[in-house]
Enzyme design. Structure first.
Site, short mmCIF file in Angstrom:
data_model
loop_
_atom_site.label_atom_id
_atom_site.label_comp_id
_atom_site.label_asym_id
_atom_site.label_seq_id
_atom_site.Cartn_x
_atom_site.Cartn_y
_atom_site.Cartn_z
N ASP A 149 6.34 4.39 -11.45
CA ASP A 149 5.15 5.26 -11.54
C ASP A 149 5.11 6.15 -10.30
O ASP A 149 4.36 5.90 -9.35
CB ASP A 149 3.89 4.40 -11.65
CG ASP A 149 2.67 5.23 -12.05
OD1 ASP A 149 2.84 6.42 -12.37
OD2 ASP A 149 1.56 4.68 -12.01
N ASN A 229 -2.76 -1.88 -14.13
CA ASN A 229 -3.85 -1.99 -13.15
C ASN A 229 -4.51 -0.66 -12.84
O ASN A 229 -5.24 -0.53 -11.85
CB ASN A 229 -3.31 -2.62 -11.85
CG ASN A 229 -2.21 -1.79 -11.20
OD1 ASN A 229 -1.78 -0.77 -11.74
ND2 ASN A 229 -1.75 -2.22 -10.04
N GLU A 233 -13.53 3.94 -11.86
CA GLU A 233 -14.73 3.11 -11.73
C GLU A 233 -15.80 3.76 -10.87
O GLU A 233 -15.51 4.50 -9.93
CB GLU A 233 -14.37 1.73 -11.15
CG GLU A 233 -13.70 1.77 -9.79
CD GLU A 233 -13.13 0.41 -9.38
OE1 GLU A 233 -12.77 -0.39 -10.28
OE2 GLU A 233 -13.03 0.15 -8.17
N ASN A 342 4.20 4.66 -3.97
CA ASN A 342 5.33 4.89 -4.89
C ASN A 342 5.91 6.28 -4.68
O ASN A 342 6.00 7.09 -5.61
CB ASN A 342 4.89 4.72 -6.36
CG ASN A 342 4.57 3.28 -6.70
OD1 ASN A 342 4.59 2.40 -5.85
ND2 ASN A 342 4.28 3.02 -7.96
N PRO A 373 -7.95 -0.77 -2.45
CA PRO A 373 -8.86 -1.48 -3.37
C PRO A 373 -8.60 -2.98 -3.36
O PRO A 373 -7.52 -3.44 -2.99
CB PRO A 373 -8.50 -0.86 -4.71
CG PRO A 373 -7.05 -0.53 -4.59
CD PRO A 373 -6.84 -0.13 -3.15
N HIS A 397 -1.39 -1.44 -0.22
CA HIS A 397 -1.99 -0.50 -1.19
C HIS A 397 -3.05 -1.19 -2.03
O HIS A 397 -3.62 -0.59 -2.94
CB HIS A 397 -0.92 0.13 -2.07
CG HIS A 397 -0.46 -0.69 -3.23
ND1 HIS A 397 -0.12 -2.02 -3.14
CD2 HIS A 397 -0.28 -0.35 -4.54
CE1 HIS A 397 0.25 -2.47 -4.33
NE2 HIS A 397 0.17 -1.48 -5.19
N GLY A 398 -3.33 -2.46 -1.75
CA GLY A 398 -4.35 -3.19 -2.47
C GLY A 398 -4.33 -4.64 -2.03
O GLY A 398 -3.83 -4.98 -0.96
N ALA A 399 -4.89 -5.51 -2.88
CA ALA A 399 -4.89 -6.94 -2.57
C ALA A 399 -3.53 -7.57 -2.88
O ALA A 399 -3.11 -8.50 -2.20
CB ALA A 399 -5.99 -7.64 -3.36
#
Length: 475
Positions: A149, A229, A233, A342, A373, A397-399
């Site tokens: 991606d 994912n 939101e 990415n 996030p 880049h996240g959890a």
């Protein structure tokens, strides 16, 4: 004694090898030497195998000798050796990272083009370079080091709308979110619904016929989001103190956060150039997905242009979504922050230009803004990078996942997922069990492991989350 008794094994015994030449030699023998003396012919063929150049003027064997010389001088698909010892690399939050990710990073650190590397605290095993892996290479780009991606990114819009307006108008915000977003692998817009954007007029779409054929698909999916994912939101962002650089006072504001990438365009480009890299760059089996393209080659330059096109297209998708939502709610935009992963960047590290691959890692150079996030039921964070050299100016880049999609689907029930959403007062539209909050690491643990990499500017709490209906992956 007749020649029909000479077979392939006889020729192998005197120096021929398995392959096309062996077959051609047997054809010549059958056609011209069936009634010749066996020993004489075997002696001649042995001499031919040893020195085919001596038979270039032979009335019968000239053509066979020519082909033997051509095959011998043809370039061989030689495997590129990895370095015996892996370069050292920094690891953040190692106690929460699976062994597979560390093993993959060790392989990447043995590539002959590798300069430096780092592993972020949300890291987990992927393909080639682990998710959460950062790799600096010398004059080479790795398509699978960028990922499937291409240019996947976060985009955050902060509005002057106070949190109480959201709570008083929950259904309105839910309705607009559904009306102006579209999700899922392969999904796009009918021609009459399509958005326009300058990225569609880029010259790179005419670079090759292959890329040109992707233009209509890119247009149809412009402003949509992928599966897996990816999300859009509504949430509440809290600034505990004034941020002078963003010019935002302390307080709690309505914000829109989106996560998605380059859709079918990026996925198709990634597949094409990964196959091309593997054809050109032969690496050992355990490193095959790290095949790289020389930046001085035509293929390397072509991929670089295609990658940047896909990255800008991903940004355009977010721009279309955020513009639609801003128009729908009528709020004033206080600030917009966007960052991508990415991707590969040309950067200066230790005084030399390198190609920095961040596969699921956030750029975190000194002063650089980013969004990290958590999950649909956990907070995310607006951050400002510290420019840590050992991390190659990067952060998570996240959890990061602690369960694979398959594990999450098997081990988490709908009732458990519903309970945690209710507990956190989150409205969910779409998503499958593979995206359940419990499938992810604790974002607070991840953030604690990267205090040296970023400063937290504000905290974002999700409230209405939209994802693909079935949790499907991008195609």
């Amino acid at each position: 004694m007749h020649m029909n008794r000479i077979n392939g094994n006889d020729l192998l015994a005197i120096g021929f090898t398995q392959g096309k030449i062996l077959g051609l030699a047997l054809e010549v023998l059958e056609k011209h030497y069936q009634d010749a003396d066996r020993d004489m012919v075997l002696s001649m063929m042995k001499a031919l195998a040893e020195k085919p150049e001596l038979y270039l003027d032979h009335e019968i064997l000239e053509d066979l000798a020519t082909k033997m010389i051509e095959e011998a001088s043809a370039p061989k698909d030689e495997t590129i050796d990895l370095n015996v010892t892996a370069k050292e690399f920094a690891v953040y939050g190692q106690e929460h990272i699976d062994e597979g990710a560390v093993r993959q990073m060790n392989i990447a650190m043995r590539l002959p083009v590798t300069v430096a590397g780092a592993l972020m605290p949300d890291a987990h095993q992927g393909y080639g370079l682990p998710i959460g892996g950062v790799l600096a290479a010398k004059n080479a780009v790795i398509p699978y080091g960028v990922g499937v991606d291409i240019g996947c990114r976060m985009a955050l819009s902060i509005f002057d709308i106070p949190e109480n307006h959201y709570f008083e108008n929950h259904d309105f915000y839910k309705k607009e979110l559904i009306a102006h977003t579209r999700f899922g692998a392969g999904h796009g817009f009918m021609r009459k619904e399509r958005a326009e954007h300058a990225v569609l007029d880029r010259n790179e779409f005419n670079m090759t016929q292959f890329i040109k054929n992707l233009h209509d698909k890119a247009w149809s999916q412009l402003g949509s989001s992928g599966g897996g994912n990816h999300f859009v939101e509504w949430g509440i962002i809290e600034f505990s103190e004034e941020d002078k650089l963003l010019n935002i006072a302390a307080g709690r504001y309505l914000a829109l956060l989106s996560h998605s990438g380059s859709r079918g365009l990026g996925a198709t480009l990634a597949g094409h150039y990964t196959r091309l890299a593997k054809d050109i760059c032969k690496l050992p089996k355990d490193a095959a997905n790290l095949a790289y393209l020389d930046m001085n080659s035509e293929a390397g330059q072509e991929y670089w242009l295609a990658m940047n096109l896909a990255g800008d297209y991903a940004s355009a998708c977010h721009e279309v979504i955020h513009d639609k939502m801003a128009k729908a709610i009528g709020g004033q935009l206080l600030a917009k922050v966007e960052n991508h992963h990415n991707f590969a960047w040309k950067e200066i590290w230790n005084g030399e230009e390198v190609i920095v691959h961040r596969k699921g890692a956030t750029p975190a150079g000194k002063g650089v803004m980013g969004i990290i996030p958590g999950s649909m039921a956990a907070p995310g964070f607006l951050v400002r990078g510290k420019g840590e050299d050992l991390a190659i100016n990067s952060a998570s880049h996240g959890a990061g996942r602690q369960m694979s999609r398959t594990q999450a689907t098997k081990n988490i029930s709908h009732q458990e997922m519903k309970a945690i959403l209710q507990e956190n007062k989150v409205t969910l539209i779409g998503a499958g069990l593979d995206e359940a909050p419990m499938a992810y690491k604790d974002i607070n643990v991840v953030m604690n492991a990267q205090k040296d990499l970023v400063d937290v500017v504000a905290k974002f709490t999700p409230k209405i989350v939209r994802m693909a209906d079935d949790g499907s992956k991008e195609d």
